[in-house]
Design a protein around this motif. Structure first.
Motif, PDB file in Angstrom:
ATOM      1  N   LYS A  88      52.181  47.299  62.983  1.00 17.80           N
ATOM      2  CA  LYS A  88      53.338  46.651  63.710  1.00 17.80           C
ATOM      3  C   LYS A  88      52.951  45.144  63.334  1.00 17.80           C
ATOM      4  CE  LYS A  88      54.757  49.710  67.264  1.00 17.80           C
ATOM      5  NZ  LYS A  88      55.251  49.684  68.889  1.00 17.80           N
ATOM      6  N   VAL A  89      51.655  44.727  63.154  1.00 13.20           N
ATOM      7  CA  VAL A  89      51.218  43.271  63.036  1.00 13.20           C
ATOM      8  C   VAL A  89      51.523  43.178  61.492  1.00 13.20           C
ATOM      9  CG1 VAL A  89      49.313  41.742  62.878  1.00 13.20           C
ATOM     10  CG2 VAL A  89      49.539  43.343  65.119  1.00 13.20           C
ATOM     11  N   THR A  90      51.094  44.289  60.650  1.00 12.27           N
ATOM     12  CA  THR A  90      51.560  43.944  59.228  1.00 12.27           C
ATOM     13  C   THR A  90      52.951  43.750  59.078  1.00 12.27           C
ATOM     14  OG1 THR A  90      49.431  45.322  58.924  1.00 12.27           O
ATOM     15  CG2 THR A  90      50.976  44.936  56.898  1.00 12.27           C
ATOM     16  N   LEU A  91      53.743  44.555  59.677  1.00 11.05           N
ATOM     17  CA  LEU A  91      55.178  44.445  59.414  1.00 11.05           C
ATOM     18  C   LEU A  91      55.927  43.151  59.773  1.00 11.05           C
ATOM     19  CD1 LEU A  91      56.534  47.940  60.813  1.00 11.05           C
ATOM     20  CD2 LEU A  91      56.792  46.975  58.618  1.00 11.05           C
ATOM     21  N   THR A  92      55.097  42.488  60.809  1.00 10.80           N
ATOM     22  CA  THR A  92      55.494  41.020  61.150  1.00 10.80           C
ATOM     23  C   THR A  92      55.260  40.018  59.899  1.00 10.80           C
ATOM     24  OG1 THR A  92      53.516  40.252  62.288  1.00 10.80           O
ATOM     25  CG2 THR A  92      55.025  41.184  63.443  1.00 10.80           C
ATOM     26  N   TYR A  93      54.197  40.266  59.145  1.00  5.85           N
ATOM     27  CA  TYR A  93      53.745  39.646  57.920  1.00  5.85           C
ATOM     28  C   TYR A  93      54.919  39.839  56.876  1.00  5.85           C
ATOM     29  CZ  TYR A  93      49.214  38.803  60.030  1.00  5.85           C
ATOM     30  OH  TYR A  93      48.210  38.636  60.965  1.00  5.85           O
ATOM     31  N   LEU A  94      55.511  41.082  56.738  1.00  2.00           N
ATOM     32  CA  LEU A  94      56.521  41.468  55.684  1.00  2.00           C
ATOM     33  C   LEU A  94      57.727  40.765  56.127  1.00  2.00           C
ATOM     34  CD1 LEU A  94      55.748  45.239  54.781  1.00  2.00           C
ATOM     35  CD2 LEU A  94      55.069  43.000  53.377  1.00  2.00           C
ATOM     36  N   ILE A  95      57.898  40.831  57.418  1.00  2.00           N
ATOM     37  CA  ILE A  95      59.293  40.318  57.913  1.00  2.00           C
ATOM     38  C   ILE A  95      59.332  38.637  57.632  1.00  2.00           C
ATOM     39  CG2 ILE A  95      60.370  39.524  59.917  1.00  2.00           C
ATOM     40  CD1 ILE A  95      59.387  42.226  61.114  1.00  2.00           C
ATOM     41  N   ASP A  96      58.070  38.004  57.974  1.00  2.00           N
ATOM     42  CA  ASP A  96      57.909  36.628  57.650  1.00  2.00           C
ATOM     43  C   ASP A  96      58.119  36.261  56.211  1.00  2.00           C
ATOM     44  OD1 ASP A  96      57.655  36.065  60.355  1.00  2.00           O
ATOM     45  OD2 ASP A  96      55.586  35.991  60.418  1.00  2.00           O
ATOM     46  N   GLY A  97      57.798  37.214  55.182  1.00  2.61           N
ATOM     47  CA  GLY A  97      57.803  36.738  53.771  1.00  2.61           C
ATOM     48  C   GLY A  97      59.211  36.885  53.586  1.00  2.61           C
ATOM     49  N   GLN A  98      60.084  37.616  54.219  1.00  2.07           N
ATOM     50  CA  GLN A  98      61.423  38.211  53.867  1.00  2.07           C
ATOM     51  C   GLN A  98      62.221  36.862  54.354  1.00  2.07           C
ATOM     52  OE1 GLN A  98      64.945  39.495  52.242  1.00  2.07           O
ATOM     53  NE2 GLN A  98      62.650  40.236  51.840  1.00  2.07           N
ATOM     54  N   ILE A  99      61.836  36.122  55.603  1.00  3.40           N
ATOM     55  CA  ILE A  99      62.413  35.091  56.126  1.00  3.40           C
ATOM     56  C   ILE A  99      62.106  33.822  55.256  1.00  3.40           C
ATOM     57  CG2 ILE A  99      62.381  33.680  58.079  1.00  3.40           C
ATOM     58  CD1 ILE A  99      61.968  36.088  59.776  1.00  3.40           C
ATOM     59  N   ASP A 100      60.942  33.785  54.710  1.00  4.67           N
ATOM     60  CA  ASP A 100      60.596  32.897  54.052  1.00  4.67           C
ATOM     61  C   ASP A 100      61.668  32.671  52.646  1.00  4.67           C
ATOM     62  OD1 ASP A 100      58.676  31.611  55.460  1.00  4.67           O
ATOM     63  OD2 ASP A 100      56.948  32.685  54.255  1.00  4.67           O
ATOM     64  N   PHE A 101      61.857  33.857  52.216  1.00  6.20           N
ATOM     65  CA  PHE A 101      62.679  33.916  50.761  1.00  6.20           C
ATOM     66  C   PHE A 101      64.076  33.549  51.241  1.00  6.20           C
ATOM     67  CE2 PHE A 101      65.310  37.074  48.477  1.00  6.20           C
ATOM     68  CZ  PHE A 101      65.566  36.207  47.523  1.00  6.20           C
TER      69      PHE A 101
END
Length: 204
Positions: A88-101
């Motif tokens: 779940k923590v790792t998923l937040t990093y992927l979410i943040d990467g998509q938001i950065d995009f």
């Protein structure tokens, strides 16, 4: 006695400038309404100078899209390979990467979302394969975070979460950057988690 070399020095970042200018123009006007002359004018060069780097307007678009998906996929793979024990923590990093995009590179994101149909079929298929690899990084983590959820269900949730983030491309949000990012993060977490986290409290 040494002599200073003469001749024009080529800007090593010119290709980047071309892609940035093309993204801005195409996001505002659409692919078909933008010419190589328009792109060259925005960069401060002639259209013929662009042809030294890209042989067509479509090639500019292909290069732009390759850069986008390669960066997203590379970041997702690095995040997944270096993650800790909590998916779940790792998923937040992927979410943040998509938001950065979406929020940080909005012009390119808009072009990617709207104009992929203008690519040649072979390039479209190639990019779709990369896109599927990117999505599978998310799916793998969702199935770990929610044991018992079938792959098809995890894949549906991933598409919904990314769709929630990319919905910000459909309009111009009248929000501060930090507020928008927090809202998009909460929306994606609400889709993916059994018990959604609330990182932002809105007050009247």
């Amino acid at each position: 006695m040494s002599r200073t070399p003469t001749g024009r020095v080529r800007d090593p970042e010119r290709k980047e400038h071309i892609l940035t200018a093309a993204a801005d123009l195409v996001a505002r006007n659409g692919f078909n309404a933008v010419s190589m002359e328009d792109i060259g004018g925005a960069v401060g060069i002639t259209a013929s100078a662009i042809y030294r780097h890209y042989d067509s307007k479509t090639a500019v678009l292909v290069a732009m899209f390759d850069r986008v998906i390669d960066r997203l996929l590379g970041d997702a793979q690095r995040i997944a390979s270096g993650r800790g024990d909590d998916p779940k923590v790792t998923l937040t990093y992927l979410i943040d990467g998509q938001i950065d995009f979406v929020a940080g590179d909005r012009d390119v994101a808009i072009v990617y979302f709207r104009e992929i149909a203008n690519l040649p079929e072979a390039d479209r298929r190639r990019l779709r394969r990369k896109q599927r690899l990117y999505l599978e990084e998310w799916v793998h983590l969702v199935t770990e975070a929610r044991p018992g959820l079938p792959d098809a269900g995890a894949r549906a949730l991933v598409h919904c979460a990314i769709g929630a983030i990319q919905s910000a491309l459909q309009y111009t949000p009248d929000l501060g950057a930090d507020v928008l990012r927090a809202l998009l993060r909460d929306a994606a977490l609400a889709v993916l988690n059994d018990s959604p986290s609330r990182s932002l409290v809105l007050e009247d």
